[in-house]
Enzyme design. Sequence first.
Site, PDB file in Angstrom:
ATOM      1  N   ASP A   1     -22.849   7.390 -27.858  1.00  0.00           N
ATOM      2  CA  ASP A   1     -23.508   7.965 -29.025  1.00  0.00           C
ATOM      3  C   ASP A   1     -24.415   6.916 -29.640  1.00  0.00           C
ATOM      4  O   ASP A   1     -24.316   5.723 -29.338  1.00  0.00           O
ATOM      5  CB  ASP A   1     -22.463   8.366 -30.080  1.00  0.00           C
ATOM      6  CG  ASP A   1     -21.789   9.680 -29.724  1.00  0.00           C
ATOM      7  OD1 ASP A   1     -22.275  10.345 -28.805  1.00  0.00           O
ATOM      8  OD2 ASP A   1     -20.795  10.028 -30.364  1.00  0.00           O
TER       9      ASP A   1
ATOM     10  N   THR B   1     -25.329   7.107 -33.480  1.00  0.00           N
ATOM     11  CA  THR B   1     -24.913   6.873 -34.861  1.00  0.00           C
ATOM     12  C   THR B   1     -23.489   6.348 -34.931  1.00  0.00           C
ATOM     13  O   THR B   1     -22.562   6.956 -34.408  1.00  0.00           O
ATOM     14  CB  THR B   1     -25.031   8.175 -35.685  1.00  0.00           C
ATOM     15  OG1 THR B   1     -26.358   8.659 -35.562  1.00  0.00           O
ATOM     16  CG2 THR B   1     -24.708   7.917 -37.149  1.00  0.00           C
TER      17      THR B   1
ATOM     18  N   ASP C   1     -17.376  11.003 -31.537  1.00  0.00           N
ATOM     19  CA  ASP C   1     -16.712  10.989 -32.841  1.00  0.00           C
ATOM     20  C   ASP C   1     -16.415  12.379 -33.381  1.00  0.00           C
ATOM     21  O   ASP C   1     -15.564  12.554 -34.233  1.00  0.00           O
ATOM     22  CB  ASP C   1     -17.541  10.203 -33.870  1.00  0.00           C
ATOM     23  CG  ASP C   1     -18.962  10.750 -34.007  1.00  0.00           C
ATOM     24  OD1 ASP C   1     -19.263  11.798 -33.405  1.00  0.00           O
ATOM     25  OD2 ASP C   1     -19.757  10.121 -34.713  1.00  0.00           O
TER      26      ASP C   1
END
Length: 1062
Positions: free
Chosen positions: A397, A399, A728
Amino acid sequence: MASQIQEPLLNIQSLTDFGMTAKELSQMFVPDNIRDGSSLDILSRFGKIEGLIKKLKTDAKKGLDETNINDLELRVKNFGDNKPEVKEPKTLIEYILENFEDPMLRILCLAAAVNLIIGVWTEGWKEGWMDGMAIFIAVIIIVSVTAGNNYVKDQQFRKLNAIAENRNVNVKRGGKIVSTNIYDLLVGDIMIVDTGEKMPVDGLVLESSELTADESSVTGETKPIKKIVPLLYDKTDQKDSVNSFLISGSSIIDGTGEILILAVGENSQWGISKKLMTQQSKDDKTPLQEKLGILADQIGEYGLKAAIITFIAMTLHLLYDAVFNEYPLFSAHAIKEILNFFIVSVTIIVVAVPEGLPLAVTIALAYSVGKMKDEKNLVRYLSACETMGGANNICSDKTGTLTENKMTVTNLYIEDTDFNKLDPKTIKSSTLSLLCEGICLNSMAHPQIDENGKFEHIGNKTECALLELAYKFGYDFRQIRQNMGEKIKKKFPFNSEKKKMTIVLDLKGDRTQFTIFTKGAPDMLLDKCSHYINAEGRPVVITNDYKQKINAVIKNYASQSLRSIILLYRETMLQGRPTKPEDFNNIEDTIDKQYTIIGVTGLQDPLKQGIVKAVQQCKEAGVVVRMVTGDNFDTAVAISKQAGILPSNYEHHEDSLAVLEGKTFRQMIEGLVYEKEGDSQIPKVKNLQNFTIIANELRVLARSSPEDKFLLVTGLKQLDNVVAVTGDGTNDAPALKKADVGFAMGIQGTEVAKEAAGIILLDDNFASIVTAMKWGRNIFDCIRKFLVFQVTVNVVAVSMAFLGGVFLKESPLTSIQMLWVNLIMDTLASLALATEPPNDELLTRKPYGRKEHMITPGMWRSIICQAAFQLFVLLIILFKGDSIFGIESSRGHRLDEEYNPVFQEHYTIFFHIFVFLQVFNEINARKLKKTELNVFEGFFNNWLFLSVIIGTIVVQIIIVEFGGKAVKVTPLDFAHHFICILIGMCSLGIGYLIKQIPDQYFQSIELFREQVITDADPNTIQGKLKRPSTFLRKKRELENKQPIKTNQEIEMKTGQSNFKTK
């Protein structure tokens, strides 16, 4: 059911301080009671929601008063706490007894008992007890040391598991939203639930915004269950797919809400299940443990054959003596001698069976897991730890993994002006009010603000950054929510597919006109806008010039690595003038048009420190790093260039496959197909040829969905890659489960993501993945070091026992001596070699292949040559040692029958040299590569290794000096000790010379090797697949077209970890 629960409720007031018992509250969450409506009956008898809140002495708006200690203690007394039920750990004695379940050790103990009896019978107590008792003591020492290892390992894993399960959730306490540890939750608490939460308690829904739960792990029901506030309190209010009861252990897969906690700890459904689970034991082996277990069995088979032949040879010698030398065959001495033959044979098996192999993996894993936790990697599954050693692809990912996830609004495009200095005075008051009220109300975040106005970001970081902007502009979200909260009629939480969130308000309160605020990704929402607020603060129709300008602004933000969020509003009437919450359920698509643009924010999220170095380390380690992000194309390219995933001079062109958008990628590989393998349906990429071409170049997947990540992982695994994935969100769970190793974010990750992952990154940092990779490779290296050492000892020890039995009628190594050797090469060596710390050199070579052999040609070179050298030395000592040292020979004196110090010296020197050859070869085993000529490099970095080496030498000398008749040794003088150590040290010199021999001479050796399919070279496959012009034409067509809905569109089965095709 109703009649069954009615009676106990009559007298509850007198039984508890709250008019109800923990058991009765728990009954509401029994799945059968929810399904048949009994739960609603119980709730009605308690006075519905209002009556229940009153009886529990709590407040739906303020929650419990945490300053009232007496009240909190009273709740624990009546309803229990939420602390987990922990299974009692095994004691050290239990581990010792468990080790005695090894059949070989039992046989050895039985034989030792018989030996003890016969010894006392023939020689009396004074002399006869020694042989049998010595074997007993040796077995007890071996078992105790092994049990001690297992005991310490168990204690370490218990501590790590406690950390893994420990987390915080948001509850209302004293009118504030506070972060509270799940172990401190009490009945009566008001808990705020959000998408991705795994329920730690049972609770009744008080507020719901599209709240949907996956209860498959609790009830087995795969269909998602929508959670609503109870209205009618009868069975028609609750359906199979809709109810008001949130069960512990279930996962929130969509929406937000608030619940009243009614059951905690062992009274919750999860607590009841966990209590049952703690009563069962489970021993899950990792793939490497299973692989080495098979290898150990194969080696053990050779040992068994050698033991049988040795026993037969020694017995035949005895029969020969009986026939030709008039040896009394039917005597106590003959029985004892046959028993000694048996003991030696069993000891050969004990030595030959390398039980230390799986033990070494366990020790290496336990050691690595503890160290990895110190370096911000919390390992949930041991297999994930070892698998990272072979990872050659990382799908990360952006972020919070590559970037800090500390969002700050740095730019604002509003009233047709782009501001990089944010000053509310430059914005019309009406526009400012729309902007800030929309931000404050259309948000699920609850940041904390201290007395100095400093924000603590709790919840989504993007939302917190926007709320902080509104606060700086003079709009306090807490006040606005308090004043306007009742005007909110419907919330549509953020959706990763639509990439937006929406809220519906009735500002006038007359249901004539509703105000809608929406925010999200510009590329998903711009086409749904018809107006914008101009420089005068008035809504005007969007023109082509404005479209070009706003697109240029968004592109400019992206080139600066800023995340763009567009803020919209709309005022409209709704058909039927809805009043009830459920009346708004199906209006989202209806209202999703003709928006007015308020503005676009540019949010900065800087790269984390050390990311560029970590990405470079991955490249040097032969690992491909791919960024999978929901950001738009330009932002994704800018960030990946900063991070080093793409070259800094990268320029995108139409034929490039290095950067793709999710929709293009999805359509080019044509989705998934399912192939039946046994009873399972295995998802596979449909167009593997296209995927192979794409995978060779792809580094950035922009504007991607969780489904795209799943597709990418599936395809990479089909090509035999070992894939690590970070995630996440709840929707990342399928990809995390599908990957060989899933990394969930410890700070920002949802509980669903953590549950699906194998490792949790406690600092949410990509650099920690590199750490995991280094430790994973180190585990593999440590096991190989131990394997080389142990197989060498195995070959030499078994060979000498076998040759002695066949040619000398006795083994030159007694059973006690071989048990000591077994302790050296199994338990002590596994401690020494399995705990070698990693070094940075591990990150300069390619990862291990998925099907790579455990024993490489280089390892066979070390094993065969070192074993040959040791056998050569030991055979010389055995047959010529007496003349070399000028001592009496031990051969042919039946020293196992009658101890004689004079004749025993020869075999004592043999035993001494044998052990020292192994000790110094253990140092050789530290460095296996041909280029690692200095075996003492980093020698003092591992105190455990030093302790084992020094301890072994000291104990060996003590055994020789004081072992006497029990061990069948005699004391040696200093010169003999020195010479034995010097001969043992020759292993080091031989080890150096062995590394000069080319590996090619050992390529064809298959002994002990696993028969696996040769790993294909992906570059060879990819080299053969030339990209046809039609491929590029299709890519260009897809990029220039609107997304086309086809029967290959992929959707996720909500709440499950796989997909299906429409």
